[in-house]
Enzyme design. Structure first.
Site, PDB file in Angstrom:
ATOM      1  N   ASP A 120       0.751  -1.194   0.153  1.00 39.75           N
ATOM      2  CA  ASP A 120       0.179  -0.179  -0.030  1.00 39.75           C
ATOM      3  C   ASP A 120       0.635   1.379   0.077  1.00 39.75           C
ATOM      4  O   ASP A 120       1.994   1.176   0.193  1.00 39.75           O
ATOM      5  CB  ASP A 120      -1.051   0.065   1.183  1.00 39.75           C
ATOM      6  CG  ASP A 120      -0.071  -0.398   2.509  1.00 39.75           C
ATOM      7  OD1 ASP A 120       0.914  -0.464   2.547  1.00 39.75           O
ATOM      8  OD2 ASP A 120      -0.795  -0.908   3.528  1.00 39.75           O
ATOM      9  N   ASP A 153      -7.465  -2.344  14.504  1.00 43.46           N
ATOM     10  CA  ASP A 153      -8.806  -2.768  13.888  1.00 43.46           C
ATOM     11  C   ASP A 153      -8.819  -4.003  13.258  1.00 43.46           C
ATOM     12  O   ASP A 153      -9.920  -4.137  12.261  1.00 43.46           O
ATOM     13  CB  ASP A 153      -9.427  -1.338  13.277  1.00 43.46           C
ATOM     14  CG  ASP A 153      -8.627  -1.139  11.849  1.00 43.46           C
ATOM     15  OD1 ASP A 153      -7.724  -1.829  11.616  1.00 43.46           O
ATOM     16  OD2 ASP A 153      -8.896  -0.160  11.303  1.00 43.46           O
ATOM     17  N   HIS A 174      -7.320  -4.591  10.448  1.00 40.07           N
ATOM     18  CA  HIS A 174      -6.799  -4.755   9.171  1.00 40.07           C
ATOM     19  C   HIS A 174      -5.632  -5.565   8.281  1.00 40.07           C
ATOM     20  O   HIS A 174      -4.533  -5.439   9.477  1.00 40.07           O
ATOM     21  CB  HIS A 174      -6.777  -3.175   8.368  1.00 40.07           C
ATOM     22  CG  HIS A 174      -5.943  -2.274   8.929  1.00 40.07           C
ATOM     23  ND1 HIS A 174      -5.750  -0.859   9.144  1.00 40.07           N
ATOM     24  CD2 HIS A 174      -4.557  -2.621   9.407  1.00 40.07           C
ATOM     25  CE1 HIS A 174      -4.616  -0.387   9.404  1.00 40.07           C
ATOM     26  NE2 HIS A 174      -4.053  -1.475   9.560  1.00 40.07           N
ATOM     27  N   GLU A 202      -9.543  -1.950   5.366  1.00 39.01           N
ATOM     28  CA  GLU A 202     -10.217  -1.461   6.755  1.00 39.01           C
ATOM     29  C   GLU A 202     -11.568  -2.149   6.956  1.00 39.01           C
ATOM     30  O   GLU A 202     -12.033  -2.698   6.103  1.00 39.01           O
ATOM     31  CB  GLU A 202     -10.605   0.201   6.717  1.00 39.01           C
ATOM     32  CG  GLU A 202      -9.539   0.882   6.470  1.00 39.01           C
ATOM     33  CD  GLU A 202      -8.557   0.929   7.847  1.00 39.01           C
ATOM     34  OE1 GLU A 202      -8.250  -0.068   8.601  1.00 39.01           O
ATOM     35  OE2 GLU A 202      -7.719   2.110   8.018  1.00 39.01           O
TER      36      GLU A 202
HETATM   37  P1  PGA Z   1       2.315  -1.272  12.470  1.00 36.95           P
HETATM   38  O1  PGA Z   1       1.173  -1.058  11.722  1.00 36.95           O
HETATM   39  O2  PGA Z   1       3.262  -2.216  12.287  1.00 36.95           O
HETATM   40  O3  PGA Z   1       2.911   0.164  12.470  1.00 36.95           O
HETATM   41  O4  PGA Z   1       1.637  -1.443  13.983  1.00 36.95           O
HETATM   42  C1  PGA Z   1       0.533  -2.313  11.077  1.00 36.95           C
HETATM   43  C2  PGA Z   1      -0.644  -2.199  10.334  1.00 36.95           C
HETATM   44  O5  PGA Z   1      -1.220  -1.028  10.359  1.00 36.95           O
HETATM   45  O6  PGA Z   1      -0.746  -3.046   9.401  1.00 36.95           O
END
Ligand code: PGA
Length: 258
Positions: free
Chosen positions: A67, A136, A138, A143
């Site tokens: 992404d 959350d 994801h 999302e």
């Molecule tokens: P993070 O993000 O590794 O910074 O906790 C993970 C994500 O949102 O997929």
């Protein structure tokens, strides 16, 4: 699903790095799906070390990132282009033309998204996909509510994700609202998937993904449908798993399995 629980984030990263190295040793021209965020940083450090000290070779590897924020240029310090260059690509011997990251600045997102999907197929599909997980639930920027069959597209970020990621920006108002992200359907086509999570703040999302129902409300739960998916966790991220004892029992007995 295979659940591996290590004591620390460092051990989690080492297990993940060994999976990546084994993939490249078996198939030097493997296609890797890569993730950004805090979680894979230790993995990337370990891959850089393996490249520098043990000769782990990336010269034939192709990569696709999950992404990118819409509106951030490649040079923006919070863009995922910048992140990948700083934390991995500039330290290893991957040819520049083998690197793919969604564009956050294209003038035609629909056409770009289709090109990205087609390009993954042209390169033979993703052999190993690395994932993190959001609080959350994801995966990538899929999302809650994202179709479990979704493909690469623009996604509006959830408020929780914007709050989680605000730590990298001057203020929450500077976090982009849109991202371009591979879909859940795109991710599920990878031949092998490893999801990394560490820290207590990921424990509920991990439990929902592993032990909850398959639901678009927790897009990581779609990984239950994948035939070769491994969750590599530290003990804090594993702390809300009801069946933790069983997962550890499986790992302890795996060497003797017939
Ligand atoms: P993070 O993000 O590794 O910074 O906790 C993970 C994500 O949102 O997929």
């Amino acid at each position: 699903m295979e659940i591996i629980v290590k004591e620390t984030p460092e051990e989690m990263s080492q297990v993940a790095a060994r999976v990546v190295a084994a993939t490249l040793n078996a198939k030097p021209n493997a296609v890797l799906g890569l993730a950004t965020g805090s979680t894979p940083l230790g993995l990337y450090r370990e891959l850089v070390r393996m490249h520098q000290e043990e000769g782990l070779d990336f010269s034939q590897v192709t990569t696709f990132n999950l992404d990118e924020y819409v509106g951030l240029s490649e040079k923006h310090p919070q863009s995922y282009h910048y992140f990948m260059h700083e934390n991995l690509f500039r330290h290893i011997n991957i040819p520049k033309q083998n690197i793919h990251i969604p564009s956050g600045t294209t003038h035609n997102y629909a056409a770009f998204c289709q090109w990205y999907e087609d390009r993954i197929k042209q390169c033979g599909g993703i052999d190993l996909q690395i994932l993190g997980i959001g609080t959350d639930g994801h995966i990538a920027f899929n999302e809650p509510g994202s179709s479990l069959g979704s493909r690469t597209r623009i996604k509006t970020l959830a408020k929780q994700t914007i709050e989680d990621n605000a730590r990298f920006f001057e203020s929450p108002a500077e976090v982009p609202i849109y991202a371009i992200t591979m879909g859940v359907g795109t991710i599920l086509e990878a031949r092998k998937i490893i999801l990394l999570a560490n820290g207590e703040k990921k424990a509920q999302a991990v439990a929902a993904a592993v032990e909850g129902p398959v639901t678009s409300m927790v897009t990581a739960s779609a990984l239950q449908l994948h035939r070769d998916c491994m969750f590599i966790l530290d003990r804090a991220a594993a702390s809300a798993l009801k069946m933790l004892d069983y997962y550890e029992w499986i790992q302890a007995n795996m060497p003797n399995a017939p």
